[in-house]
Design a protein around this motif. Structure first.
Motif, PDB file in Angstrom:
ATOM      1  N   GLN A 162      -0.460  -1.710 -12.420  1.00 34.29           N
ATOM      2  CA  GLN A 162       0.114  -0.575 -11.679  1.00 34.29           C
ATOM      3  C   GLN A 162      -0.889   0.571 -11.596  1.00 34.29           C
ATOM      4  O   GLN A 162      -1.009   1.230 -10.563  1.00 34.29           O
ATOM      5  CB  GLN A 162       1.427  -0.133 -12.336  1.00 34.29           C
ATOM      6  N   GLN A 163      -1.638   0.784 -12.683  1.00 33.34           N
ATOM      7  CA  GLN A 163      -2.677   1.823 -12.652  1.00 33.34           C
ATOM      8  C   GLN A 163      -3.787   1.444 -11.664  1.00 33.34           C
ATOM      9  O   GLN A 163      -4.212   2.262 -10.847  1.00 33.34           O
ATOM     10  CB  GLN A 163      -3.255   2.019 -14.060  1.00 33.34           C
ATOM     11  N   VAL A 164      -4.236   0.205 -11.744  1.00 33.01           N
ATOM     12  CA  VAL A 164      -5.279  -0.245 -10.817  1.00 33.01           C
ATOM     13  C   VAL A 164      -4.791  -0.117  -9.373  1.00 33.01           C
ATOM     14  O   VAL A 164      -5.526   0.311  -8.479  1.00 33.01           O
ATOM     15  CB  VAL A 164      -5.712  -1.691 -11.145  1.00 33.01           C
ATOM     16  N   ALA A 165      -3.519  -0.448  -9.168  1.00 29.59           N
ATOM     17  CA  ALA A 165      -2.954  -0.357  -7.817  1.00 29.59           C
ATOM     18  C   ALA A 165      -2.987   1.078  -7.302  1.00 29.59           C
ATOM     19  O   ALA A 165      -3.246   1.314  -6.122  1.00 29.59           O
ATOM     20  CB  ALA A 165      -1.525  -0.898  -7.820  1.00 29.59           C
ATOM     21  N   ARG A 166      -2.742   2.047  -8.174  1.00 27.83           N
ATOM     22  CA  ARG A 166      -2.794   3.452  -7.721  1.00 27.83           C
ATOM     23  C   ARG A 166      -4.203   3.806  -7.267  1.00 27.83           C
ATOM     24  O   ARG A 166      -4.387   4.429  -6.227  1.00 27.83           O
ATOM     25  CB  ARG A 166      -2.328   4.398  -8.835  1.00 27.83           C
ATOM     26  N   TRP A 167      -5.205   3.389  -8.036  1.00 27.54           N
ATOM     27  CA  TRP A 167      -6.586   3.674  -7.629  1.00 27.54           C
ATOM     28  C   TRP A 167      -6.926   2.986  -6.309  1.00 27.54           C
ATOM     29  O   TRP A 167      -7.664   3.513  -5.491  1.00 27.54           O
ATOM     30  CB  TRP A 167      -7.568   3.196  -8.702  1.00 27.54           C
ATOM     31  N   ALA A 168      -6.379   1.774  -6.163  1.00 29.20           N
ATOM     32  CA  ALA A 168      -6.761   0.963  -5.008  1.00 29.20           C
ATOM     33  C   ALA A 168      -5.849   1.205  -3.812  1.00 29.20           C
ATOM     34  O   ALA A 168      -6.031   0.586  -2.769  1.00 29.20           O
ATOM     35  CB  ALA A 168      -6.761  -0.516  -5.391  1.00 29.20           C
ATOM     36  N   GLY A 169      -4.859   2.084  -3.951  1.00 27.78           N
ATOM     37  CA  GLY A 169      -3.959   2.370  -2.843  1.00 27.78           C
ATOM     38  C   GLY A 169      -3.107   1.166  -2.460  1.00 27.78           C
ATOM     39  O   GLY A 169      -2.850   0.926  -1.291  1.00 27.78           O
ATOM     40  N   THR A 170      -2.683   0.398  -3.469  1.00 29.91           N
ATOM     41  CA  THR A 170      -1.881  -0.787  -3.161  1.00 29.91           C
ATOM     42  C   THR A 170      -0.771  -0.914  -4.196  1.00 29.91           C
ATOM     43  O   THR A 170      -0.422   0.064  -4.845  1.00 29.91           O
ATOM     44  CB  THR A 170      -2.790  -2.034  -3.079  1.00 29.91           C
ATOM     45  N   ILE A 171      -0.178  -2.108  -4.322  1.00 30.71           N
ATOM     46  CA  ILE A 171       0.898  -2.320  -5.287  1.00 30.71           C
ATOM     47  C   ILE A 171       0.449  -3.333  -6.345  1.00 30.71           C
ATOM     48  O   ILE A 171      -0.437  -4.154  -6.095  1.00 30.71           O
ATOM     49  CB  ILE A 171       2.205  -2.794  -4.612  1.00 30.71           C
ATOM     50  N   SER A 172       1.098  -3.272  -7.499  1.00 31.20           N
ATOM     51  CA  SER A 172       0.686  -4.128  -8.622  1.00 31.20           C
ATOM     52  C   SER A 172       0.731  -5.613  -8.262  1.00 31.20           C
ATOM     53  O   SER A 172      -0.109  -6.397  -8.712  1.00 31.20           O
ATOM     54  CB  SER A 172       1.557  -3.850  -9.844  1.00 31.20           C
ATOM     55  N   TYR A 173       1.704  -6.007  -7.438  1.00 32.09           N
ATOM     56  CA  TYR A 173       1.813  -7.417  -7.055  1.00 32.09           C
ATOM     57  C   TYR A 173       0.495  -7.900  -6.440  1.00 32.09           C
ATOM     58  O   TYR A 173       0.035  -8.996  -6.723  1.00 32.09           O
ATOM     59  CB  TYR A 173       2.917  -7.612  -6.007  1.00 32.09           C
ATOM     60  N   THR A 174      -0.087  -7.093  -5.556  1.00 31.53           N
ATOM     61  CA  THR A 174      -1.298  -7.572  -4.882  1.00 31.53           C
ATOM     62  C   THR A 174      -2.479  -7.594  -5.836  1.00 31.53           C
ATOM     63  O   THR A 174      -3.359  -8.431  -5.705  1.00 31.53           O
ATOM     64  CB  THR A 174      -1.673  -6.738  -3.632  1.00 31.53           C
ATOM     65  N   VAL A 175      -2.517  -6.688  -6.798  1.00 32.70           N
ATOM     66  CA  VAL A 175      -3.612  -6.700  -7.773  1.00 32.70           C
ATOM     67  C   VAL A 175      -3.602  -8.028  -8.533  1.00 32.70           C
ATOM     68  O   VAL A 175      -4.638  -8.673  -8.710  1.00 32.70           O
ATOM     69  CB  VAL A 175      -3.502  -5.500  -8.736  1.00 32.70           C
TER      70      VAL A 175
END
Ligand code: PLP
Length: 379
Positions: free
Chosen positions: A353-366
């Protein structure tokens, strides 16, 4: 391929079997014994490895698994998985044969498709069970036919066995809208019509992780489809949500080794496009993972990884096979050392979820983006 067979890997994922089992048990504990938990293992179990996760949860007592398509279901059968397998994301007529061959259970999404599947089943010795999906407001797959037409279409099928009624929510963690309540009402209307006609589906299922985690009991039916939570995640709620009753923890850690460490003088630019300029003498480490491994390209100059127990910035553009980080403030890192892209080092944790915030996406896609070229290690 022989050369690639074993560790030490350049980059790898560690999946904790114990965590997945614990998460599964917690989902089961929240919904209680009368409600069955279907383990959603589509998309290679959100990157965790569908065969491993399915075997593990089957041995924990899971009676239902869910995949996206026939190919995913067939792969589980070939690996010896015996549990019921629901195919959620529709079938083309050319895939009907695979349903029968691998004993998979389709979700049917329209009354036309239902008639097509019935014709297919007429030509076969054994019957075929199916679940019917209603589009109750998601506006994606599922029938929007009036209740009477649904009842009539189900009754017309002689060969097919109507086993489940299902729907999917568009905004299940959003308590600032009544969309989910409206979807439940539409669902219940059709269910009532079926009951009046003397048809009771064996399985009634509406919920993915969120309605379980936020205690939306009315949507549990007698089966819930848990994916994200098995892997340790629940979407944050919007609006005034009830307290979360489900606590789960991430089951996956992602590591990459340092290929090289270099000192750059102030003023040096880093990576494609020279998008990072060192403002001070800078020590960089180049990691053996890039966007082809699933590191989001948008992490460039925005994201962080854990190196030597500290969060350090990604600098420059993420490239296909490499990512560069600034380790000026982390002493004693050397080529061959591993850093953490997802997971924990000491007290420092990085989740999807943190990575998703940086990447402008959602945790599922990470999670889903971690590529098959990254070996999965089960611990
Ligand atoms: C993926 C999926 C689920 C699981 O959702 P999570 O949010 O991961 O628990 C449930 N139902 C359907 C139809 C899905 O496609």
């Amino acid at each position: 391929m022989e050369l690639m067979a074993g560790p030490p890997y350049r980059t790898w994922v560690e999946v904790s079997r114990a965590r997945i089992v614990e998460n599964y048990r917690r989902v089961r504990a929240v919904v209680g014994a009368p409600v069955e938990v279907m383990a959603v293992v589509k998309a290679d179990a959100y990157g965790h490895g569908a065969v491993e996760v399915s075997r593990l949860l089957e041995s924990e007592g899971a009676r239902w698994l869910a995949v996206s398509n026939v190919e995913e279901g067939a792969a589980l059968r070939r690996a010896g998985v015996r549990a019921r397998i629901l195919v959620m994301a529709d079938c083309l007529p050319s895939e009907h044969e695979g349903l029968a061959q691998y004993a998979l259970t389709p979700v049917v999404h329209s009354l036309e498709d239902l008639a097509g599947l019935e014709s297919f089943a007429e030509a076969r010795p054994a019957g075929l069970a199916y679940h019917l999906k209603l589009d109750t407001g998601m506006g994606r797959l599922g029938t929007r036919a009036p209740a009477e037409e649904i009842v009539a279409a189900i009754r017309r099928c002689r060969r097919l066995q109507f086993e489940g009624l299902t729907t999917h929510f568009a905004s299940s963690a959003d308590y600032s809208t009544a969309q989910t309540d409206r979807q439940i009402e539409v669902f219940e209307e059709v269910l009532e019509a079926l009951r009046r006609a003397g048809t009771e589906p064996r399985w009634i299922h509406l919920s993915s992780t969120n309605p379980v985690a936020y205690g939306r009991r009315r949507a549990w039916g007698n089966l819930v489809r848990a994916g994200h939570s098995l892997y340790g995640y629940v979407s944050p709620a919007k609006g005034s949500a009830p307290a979360r009753t489900l606590e789960v923890k991430p089951a996956l850690a992602w590591k990459a080794r340092i290929l090289a460490v270099k000192k750059l003088p102030a003023g040096t630019r880093v990576g494609y496009g020279g998008t990072f300029r060192a403002e001070r003498p800078t020590t960089i480490a180049i990691l053996a993972a890039g966007y082809a491994d699933g590191v989001p390209h948008r992490m460039g100059n925005r994201g962080k990884v854990i190196a030597g127990g500290q969060l350090v910035p990604v600098i420059g553009a993420v490239s296909m096979d490499l990512t560069t980080i600034d380790i000026t403030d982390v002493p004693d890192l050397a080529p061959g050392d591993a850093v953490t892209l997802l997971g924990q080092e000491g007290n420092v944790e990085l989740n999807a979820q943190q990575v998703a915030r940086w990447a402008g996406t959602i945790s599922y896609t990470v999670l889903c983006a971690i590529s098959p070229r990254v070996p999965r290690v089960y611990v």
